[in-house]
Design a protein around this motif. Sequence first.
Motif, PDB file in Angstrom:
ATOM      1  N   THR A   1      17.018 -30.651  82.175  1.00  0.00           N
ATOM      2  CA  THR A   1      17.931 -31.457  81.373  1.00  0.00           C
ATOM      3  C   THR A   1      18.663 -32.471  82.250  1.00  0.00           C
ATOM      4  O   THR A   1      19.114 -32.129  83.337  1.00  0.00           O
ATOM      5  CB  THR A   1      18.977 -30.553  80.685  1.00  0.00           C
ATOM      6  OG1 THR A   1      18.292 -29.588  79.867  1.00  0.00           O
ATOM      7  CG2 THR A   1      19.927 -31.349  79.811  1.00  0.00           C
TER       8      THR A   1
ATOM      9  N   PRO B   1      17.315 -32.782  77.145  1.00  0.00           N
ATOM     10  CA  PRO B   1      16.416 -31.719  77.609  1.00  0.00           C
ATOM     11  C   PRO B   1      14.958 -31.990  77.247  1.00  0.00           C
ATOM     12  O   PRO B   1      14.651 -32.576  76.201  1.00  0.00           O
ATOM     13  CB  PRO B   1      16.934 -30.494  76.854  1.00  0.00           C
ATOM     14  CG  PRO B   1      17.423 -31.066  75.548  1.00  0.00           C
ATOM     15  CD  PRO B   1      17.942 -32.447  75.848  1.00  0.00           C
TER      16      PRO B   1
ATOM     17  N   THR C   1      10.108 -29.312  82.767  1.00  0.00           N
ATOM     18  CA  THR C   1      10.287 -27.968  82.228  1.00  0.00           C
ATOM     19  C   THR C   1       8.978 -27.191  82.306  1.00  0.00           C
ATOM     20  O   THR C   1       7.942 -27.678  81.852  1.00  0.00           O
ATOM     21  CB  THR C   1      10.764 -28.016  80.770  1.00  0.00           C
ATOM     22  OG1 THR C   1      11.990 -28.746  80.694  1.00  0.00           O
ATOM     23  CG2 THR C   1      10.986 -26.615  80.226  1.00  0.00           C
TER      24      THR C   1
ATOM     25  N   VAL D   1      17.629 -25.828  73.157  1.00  0.00           N
ATOM     26  CA  VAL D   1      18.097 -27.214  73.195  1.00  0.00           C
ATOM     27  C   VAL D   1      19.626 -27.262  73.107  1.00  0.00           C
ATOM     28  O   VAL D   1      20.287 -27.973  73.868  1.00  0.00           O
ATOM     29  CB  VAL D   1      17.438 -28.031  72.063  1.00  0.00           C
ATOM     30  CG1 VAL D   1      18.115 -29.370  71.874  1.00  0.00           C
ATOM     31  CG2 VAL D   1      15.951 -28.226  72.357  1.00  0.00           C
TER      32      VAL D   1
ATOM     33  N   SER E   1      21.216 -26.152  76.286  1.00  0.00           N
ATOM     34  CA  SER E   1      21.146 -27.119  77.381  1.00  0.00           C
ATOM     35  C   SER E   1      22.402 -27.978  77.447  1.00  0.00           C
ATOM     36  O   SER E   1      22.805 -28.419  78.532  1.00  0.00           O
ATOM     37  CB  SER E   1      19.903 -28.007  77.223  1.00  0.00           C
ATOM     38  OG  SER E   1      20.047 -28.935  76.160  1.00  0.00           O
TER      39      SER E   1
END
Length: 229
Positions: A10, A49, A57, A73, A76
């Motif tokens: 992120t 993110p 990721t 999400v 994040s």
Amino acid sequence: MSDSFPTLATTVTGTGPGLLLAHGATGSIEGNFAPVLRTLAAARTVVAPDYPGSGQTPVAHAPLDLDELTDSVVDSAVRRGVGRFAVLGFSLGTLVAVRAAVRHPERVTALVLTAGFARPDDHLLGLLPDWRAEVPAALHPHIDLIPSLDTTGDLAEVAVPTLVVATTADSMVPHAHSRALAAGIRGARYTEIDSDHVVMVERPEEWLTPVLGFLDSLSPADEREGAGE
């Protein structure tokens, strides 16, 4: 999060009210939002993110689940001290945004839904086999998630200001889906742009105009920036 679901890579840029981005399937923050990121961050704290397998990721070690993806999400942003935020979702990200508003109403202040849908239609489902063959294996879980998606039951529960941006020349998600999102969410605003699917790349300035206008119209009370946990 389960052990099989990675922490999302992120980035956080800008200052001001929180704005959480949710990108599309097989996309990434860079791929979907690069032309508009700087402008979005001019007056907002943009939390960006990447889903499992996108950007930096790692790949998830189990099939993706919408609730788990949504919670990750949201997490994040919270992990980075942004406890309240508008969610700006694109394509698959519109389902993440809607589900976030329902699962985390104490955190979500508004929604912007671009080129979205509540559940896939036969047209989108018909694209999946060729789409899956064209992308790296790390992104296959994004595509494999699509047939199970359905947020139609969530729409009436959304209780925050919402802007729906339809892409009227969309070859992937017909803009009738955006009209249905706007009709299903109480008080939603609706606008159309003559663009194919990734409107933020194809027509960034035309997209930014209604999006920034909507975000700027939100009341300070609604947008009160949280300090996290």
